[in-house]
Structures are given as structure tokens and as C-alpha cells.
Design an enzyme around this catalytic site. Structure first.
Site, PDB file in Angstrom:
ATOM      1  N   ASP A  47      28.099  66.199  15.128  1.00 29.81           N
ATOM      2  CA  ASP A  47      29.479  66.171  14.648  1.00 29.81           C
ATOM      3  C   ASP A  47      30.172  64.995  15.313  1.00 29.81           C
ATOM      4  O   ASP A  47      30.119  64.853  16.544  1.00 29.81           O
ATOM      5  CB  ASP A  47      30.179  67.500  14.993  1.00 29.81           C
ATOM      6  CG  ASP A  47      31.453  67.665  14.169  1.00 29.81           C
ATOM      7  OD1 ASP A  47      32.253  66.710  14.089  1.00 29.81           O
ATOM      8  OD2 ASP A  47      31.624  68.751  13.588  1.00 29.81           O
ATOM      9  N   GLY A  68      29.719  58.337   7.696  1.00 25.17           N
ATOM     10  CA  GLY A  68      30.108  59.722   7.954  1.00 25.17           C
ATOM     11  C   GLY A  68      31.614  59.896   8.058  1.00 25.17           C
ATOM     12  O   GLY A  68      32.330  58.989   8.472  1.00 25.17           O
ATOM     13  N   SER A  71      35.808  61.941   3.128  1.00 29.64           N
ATOM     14  CA  SER A  71      35.751  60.853   2.134  1.00 29.64           C
ATOM     15  C   SER A  71      36.759  61.024   1.007  1.00 29.64           C
ATOM     16  O   SER A  71      36.726  60.253   0.029  1.00 29.64           O
ATOM     17  CB  SER A  71      34.343  60.760   1.555  1.00 29.64           C
ATOM     18  OG  SER A  71      34.035  61.935   0.840  1.00 29.64           O
ATOM     19  N   ASN A 108      38.871  51.238  -0.746  1.00 27.91           N
ATOM     20  CA  ASN A 108      39.994  50.699  -1.529  1.00 27.91           C
ATOM     21  C   ASN A 108      41.286  51.455  -1.206  1.00 27.91           C
ATOM     22  O   ASN A 108      42.381  50.917  -1.375  1.00 27.91           O
ATOM     23  CB  ASN A 108      39.668  50.744  -3.024  1.00 27.91           C
ATOM     24  CG  ASN A 108      39.593  52.140  -3.605  1.00 27.91           C
ATOM     25  OD1 ASN A 108      40.597  52.699  -4.028  1.00 27.91           O
ATOM     26  ND2 ASN A 108      38.402  52.719  -3.642  1.00 27.91           N
ATOM     27  N   TYR A 134      43.727  59.978   4.214  1.00 27.49           N
ATOM     28  CA  TYR A 134      42.352  59.434   4.180  1.00 27.49           C
ATOM     29  C   TYR A 134      42.367  57.899   4.217  1.00 27.49           C
ATOM     30  O   TYR A 134      41.682  57.275   5.050  1.00 27.49           O
ATOM     31  CB  TYR A 134      41.645  59.964   2.918  1.00 27.49           C
ATOM     32  CG  TYR A 134      40.425  59.183   2.519  1.00 27.49           C
ATOM     33  CD1 TYR A 134      39.301  59.146   3.333  1.00 27.49           C
ATOM     34  CD2 TYR A 134      40.387  58.465   1.321  1.00 27.49           C
ATOM     35  CE1 TYR A 134      38.173  58.423   2.972  1.00 27.49           C
ATOM     36  CE2 TYR A 134      39.272  57.749   0.952  1.00 27.49           C
ATOM     37  CZ  TYR A 134      38.166  57.719   1.784  1.00 27.49           C
ATOM     38  OH  TYR A 134      37.057  56.999   1.430  1.00 27.49           O
TER      39      TYR A 134
HETATM   40  P1  NAI Z   1      30.457  62.041   1.222  1.00 29.32           P
HETATM   41  O1  NAI Z   1      31.607  62.945   1.488  1.00 29.32           O
HETATM   42  O2  NAI Z   1      29.502  62.386   0.137  1.00 29.32           O
HETATM   43  O3  NAI Z   1      29.621  61.841   2.573  1.00 29.32           O
HETATM   44  C1  NAI Z   1      30.223  61.845   3.841  1.00 29.32           C
HETATM   45  C2  NAI Z   1      29.289  62.563   4.801  1.00 29.32           C
HETATM   46  O4  NAI Z   1      29.916  62.595   6.088  1.00 29.32           O
HETATM   47  C3  NAI Z   1      29.011  64.016   4.398  1.00 29.32           C
HETATM   48  O5  NAI Z   1      27.611  64.230   4.250  1.00 29.32           O
HETATM   49  C4  NAI Z   1      29.594  64.837   5.529  1.00 29.32           C
HETATM   50  O6  NAI Z   1      28.829  65.999   5.844  1.00 29.32           O
HETATM   51  C5  NAI Z   1      29.619  63.841   6.679  1.00 29.32           C
HETATM   52  N1  NAI Z   1      30.653  64.185   7.644  1.00 29.32           N
HETATM   53  C6  NAI Z   1      31.935  64.529   7.400  1.00 29.32           C
HETATM   54  N2  NAI Z   1      32.562  64.812   8.547  1.00 29.32           N
HETATM   55  C7  NAI Z   1      31.652  64.673   9.540  1.00 29.32           C
HETATM   56  C8  NAI Z   1      31.693  64.865  10.946  1.00 29.32           C
HETATM   57  N3  NAI Z   1      32.810  65.279  11.578  1.00 29.32           N
HETATM   58  N4  NAI Z   1      30.580  64.628  11.658  1.00 29.32           N
HETATM   59  C9  NAI Z   1      29.445  64.226  11.040  1.00 29.32           C
HETATM   60  N5  NAI Z   1      29.325  64.024   9.710  1.00 29.32           N
HETATM   61  C10 NAI Z   1      30.434  64.257   8.964  1.00 29.32           C
HETATM   62  O7  NAI Z   1      31.066  60.577   0.996  1.00 29.32           O
HETATM   63  P2  NAI Z   1      30.388  59.336   0.271  1.00 29.32           P
HETATM   64  O8  NAI Z   1      30.922  59.252  -1.095  1.00 29.32           O
HETATM   65  O9  NAI Z   1      28.936  59.331   0.502  1.00 29.32           O
HETATM   66  O10 NAI Z   1      31.049  58.139   1.095  1.00 29.32           O
HETATM   67  C11 NAI Z   1      30.424  57.625   2.258  1.00 29.32           C
HETATM   68  C12 NAI Z   1      31.436  56.787   3.009  1.00 29.32           C
HETATM   69  O11 NAI Z   1      31.896  55.725   2.179  1.00 29.32           O
HETATM   70  C13 NAI Z   1      32.673  57.568   3.449  1.00 29.32           C
HETATM   71  O12 NAI Z   1      33.095  57.082   4.709  1.00 29.32           O
HETATM   72  C14 NAI Z   1      33.698  57.222   2.391  1.00 29.32           C
HETATM   73  O13 NAI Z   1      35.012  57.290   2.914  1.00 29.32           O
HETATM   74  C15 NAI Z   1      33.304  55.791   2.061  1.00 29.32           C
HETATM   75  N6  NAI Z   1      33.668  55.434   0.695  1.00 29.32           N
HETATM   76  C16 NAI Z   1      32.969  55.940  -0.367  1.00 29.32           C
HETATM   77  C17 NAI Z   1      33.289  55.581  -1.645  1.00 29.32           C
HETATM   78  C18 NAI Z   1      32.507  56.052  -2.810  1.00 29.32           C
HETATM   79  O14 NAI Z   1      32.788  55.600  -3.918  1.00 29.32           O
HETATM   80  N7  NAI Z   1      31.516  56.925  -2.653  1.00 29.32           N
HETATM   81  C19 NAI Z   1      34.414  54.671  -1.909  1.00 29.32           C
HETATM   82  C20 NAI Z   1      35.086  54.199  -0.726  1.00 29.32           C
HETATM   83  C21 NAI Z   1      34.702  54.557   0.517  1.00 29.32           C
HETATM   84  C1  15L Z   2      36.844  56.678  -2.089  1.00 22.68           C
HETATM   85  O1  15L Z   2      37.255  56.201  -1.039  1.00 22.68           O
HETATM   86  C2  15L Z   2      36.175  57.998  -2.158  1.00 22.68           C
HETATM   87  O2  15L Z   2      35.440  58.264  -0.971  1.00 22.68           O
HETATM   88  C3  15L Z   2      35.254  58.142  -3.339  1.00 22.68           C
HETATM   89  O3  15L Z   2      34.932  59.517  -3.507  1.00 22.68           O
HETATM   90  C4  15L Z   2      35.831  57.577  -4.642  1.00 22.68           C
HETATM   91  O4  15L Z   2      36.768  58.455  -5.150  1.00 22.68           O
HETATM   92  C5  15L Z   2      36.405  56.180  -4.421  1.00 22.68           C
HETATM   93  O5  15L Z   2      37.175  56.041  -3.252  1.00 22.68           O
HETATM   94  C6  15L Z   2      37.233  55.674  -5.619  1.00 22.68           C
HETATM   95  O6  15L Z   2      38.333  55.167  -5.405  1.00 22.68           O
HETATM   96  O7  15L Z   2      36.725  55.748  -6.724  1.00 22.68           O
END
Ligand code: NAI
Ligand code: 15L
Length: 263
Positions: A47, A68, A71, A108, A134
Site C-alpha cells: 500500500d 499506482g 485514478s 490531462n 484527483y
Molecule cells: P487503475 O485505477 O485501473 O489502476 C490504478 C491501480 O493503483 C489499481 O490497480 C489500484 O489497486 C492501485 N492503487 C490504488 N491505490 C493504491 C495504494 N494506496 N497503494 C497501492 N496501489 C494502489 O488506473 P489506470 O487507468 O490503470 O491508470 C494508471 C495511472 O495512470 C493512474 O495513476 C492514473 O491516474 C493515470 N492515468 C490514467 C489514464 C487512463 O486513461 N487510463 C489517464 C490519465 C492518467
Molecule cells: C484519467 O485521468 C483517468 O484516470 C482515466 O480513467 C480516464 O478517464 C482519463 O483520465 C480521461 O480523461 O479519459
């Protein structure tokens, strides 16, 4: 020499994609998440709010790809724990363990209230305009990365990711999409470019409908190969054209600008 990378958030959406896409670039991955990682028995369960566990996870790696944390919009308390205190734990661990490079998943939504005027592509040299707690945590992350670069020589590339999913899911994502393969290309460029200090880049594919400039990402060696336009017909058939009056059409962060945090 094979470089060992700590991949945090390895159980999440982007982490699941990068687990498959980064090893062909020659990296050995150490996977970590708060949740068990499907199909990976040796993944660390930790964590980010636990400083000692974070330090243990960082020990012995060459670089960190930090995905991590929370998100989406959440309560201030949840964002504070995982994204602000948790990120501080990560950078302290990196500093104390002598790790010299971090690739940080920014968003973004750090600049989500930036208006989409249609007057040229938007670069990274714009003021922070977070659209959520966020997004505010991503502003903090970029600030923390800058501090650790200037003060301690820990280099970071902060990637303001648009929307990284296997396919664009909405008309907005025809502009903001980052394909999984381009995400891996960009992360590889961010891990290998020399002398980055703290550099902020926009993270999208070579989208025909892009609002964002990729000049700072290209300067690191990123060469996107994908374009969301190949999905345009099916996305528009499913969702209709982008309503020009909607937040998705008017502001960089789209509908996130209208989301209220849970109590
Ligand atoms: P996600 O929510 O699917 O993955 C995030 C992971 O972080 C999860 O597996 C969760 O269990 C873990 N996590 C959360 N809190 C935690 C903690 N306290 N300790 C350890 N692990 C923890 O998000 P996703 O979509 O994979 O995004 C990955 C990263 O990219 C995030 O930081 C998100 O903010 C960023 N991001 C993602 C975008 C997207 O389009 N998927 C867009 C912009 C940014
Ligand atoms: C983010 O930052 C989020 O983590 C992702 O889930 C998407 O919603 C993305 O931005 C977005 O703007 O599409």
C-alpha cells in the site's frame, strides 16, 4: 544490461497493458499493487500509504514506472492518502535507495479546466488548472517530481496521459486516446532519454483530432504509430458526434470538470 523496473499499479488497467508491452523492450518488471496482480504469483502486494512497504518495493530497482493510486475523482481523504502521502513515500524511497529515474503517470486532469479554443495545439507550458481533487493530486505529483529533480537529482518524466484504453470509448477519446502500444513507446522513451531533469509531456497517440501538442514527448524520442481516427466511424455510430456545447467539447478535462467528489 537488463534494467529492473518497479511497475506500481500493476493490477490496474494501464498496468495490465504495460505488463505485456514493456518486457519486449528489454525490461525486467517488478510488479506491485494494493491488489493481487492476476496471474503473477511473485507480484508485491503493498500500500502506497505504508512508507516502509514502499521503500521495500523500491529497493534494488533501476527505475520506477508509477501508475499506482486513485485514478478517478474520489474523496479528499482517499486522494490524500494514496496520491499525495503515497507519492511522497515513493519519492523518499527513490531518493534513499539511489534510484535515478521515475516515469510518473500524470493526467490531462491536472490541466482539465483549460479551455479548448481551437487555436492551435496545447503544449505543456500552461498553468495548472485541475478539474478534481484527483487532478489536483497530479499537480502535486508534478510539483513533487520537480522538487526531487532540482534538489536531489532524481529525474522524472511526468506523462499527462489523455485516455489510455485498448480502444477509444467516446467521441472525446478520438482526441485524447493513447493506444497501449504508443503508451509503451512513450514510457520507453521516458525511461531512456538522457538528461530529462523534470520534464512534462502530453501522452496521446498521433490522433487526427488531437488538441494536444506532442512536441515535448517527441523531443524525448517518442514516435507515435497509432491514430484514434481508425475507430471514429464506430465510436460516432455508437455515441453520436461530440456535442459542441458539452464539457467534453469545451474543456480539456471534459466531463471531469462537472464531477463532484463523494462525501
Ligand atoms: P487503475 O485505477 O485501473 O489502476 C490504478 C491501480 O493503483 C489499481 O490497480 C489500484 O489497486 C492501485 N492503487 C490504488 N491505490 C493504491 C495504494 N494506496 N497503494 C497501492 N496501489 C494502489 O488506473 P489506470 O487507468 O490503470 O491508470 C494508471 C495511472 O495512470 C493512474 O495513476 C492514473 O491516474 C493515470 N492515468 C490514467 C489514464 C487512463 O486513461 N487510463 C489517464 C490519465 C492518467
Ligand atoms: C484519467 O485521468 C483517468 O484516470 C482515466 O480513467 C480516464 O478517464 C482519463 O483520465 C480521461 O480523461 O479519459
Amino acid at each position: 544490461m537488463t534494467r529492473t523496473i518497479l511497475l506500481t499499479g500493476a493490477a490496474g488497467g494501464v498496468g495490465t497493458l504495460l505488463r505485456e508491452l514493456l518486457p519486449p523492450y528489454g525490461y525486467r518488471l517488478r510488479l506491485a499493487d494494493r491488489l493481487p496482480v492476476d496471474g503473477a504469483e511473485d507480484a508485491l502486494v503493498f500500500d502506497l500509504r505504508d512508507a516502509a512497504a514502499v521503500r521495500e518495493a523500491v529497493r534494488g530497482v533501476d527505475a520506477v514506472v508509477h501508475l499506482g493510486g486513485i485514478s478517478l475523482e474520489d474523496s479528499f481523504a482517499a486522494v490524500l492518502g494514496s496520491n499525495i502521502e503515497g507519492l511522497h513515500h515513493l519519492y523518499e524511497a527513490v531518493r534513499l535507495e539511489g534510484v535515478k529515474r521515475v516515469v510518473l503517470a500524470s493526467s490531462n486532469h491536472a490541466v482539465g479546466f483549460t479551455p479548448l479554443t481551437g487555436e492551435g495545439l496545447i503544449g505543456t507550458d500552461i498553468p495548472p488548472r485541475p478539474d478534481t481533487f484527483y487532478g489536483l493530486s497530479k499537480v502535486f505529483g508534478e510539483g513533487l517530481a520537480s522538487l526531487y529533480a532540482d534538489k536531489y537529482g532524481v529525474e522524472t518524466v511526468s506523462i499527462r496521459i489523455g485516455s489510455c484504453f485498448p480502444r477509444p470509448r467516446s467521441p472525446r477519446m478520438l482526441s485524447t486516446w493513447l493506444s497501449p502500444a504508443d503508451c509503451a513507446r512513450l514510457v520507453h522513451a521516458a525511461l531512456t532519454a538522457p538528461g530529462v531533469g523534470h520534464t512534462v509531456v502530453n501522452g496521446i497517440s498521433a490522433n487526427t483530432r488531437a488538441w494536444w501538442s506532442l512536441s515535448s514527448a517527441r523531443a524525448l524520442g517518442y514516435e507515435p504509430q497509432d491514430d484514434a481516427e481508425v475507430y471514429a466511424a464506430e465510436v460516432i455510430a455508437e455515441h453520436g458526434e461530440l456535442d459542441p456545447e458539452s464539457a467534453d467539447a469545451r474543456l480539456l478535462g471534459g466531463f471531469f470538470t462537472t464531477v463532484e467528489p463523494p462525501a
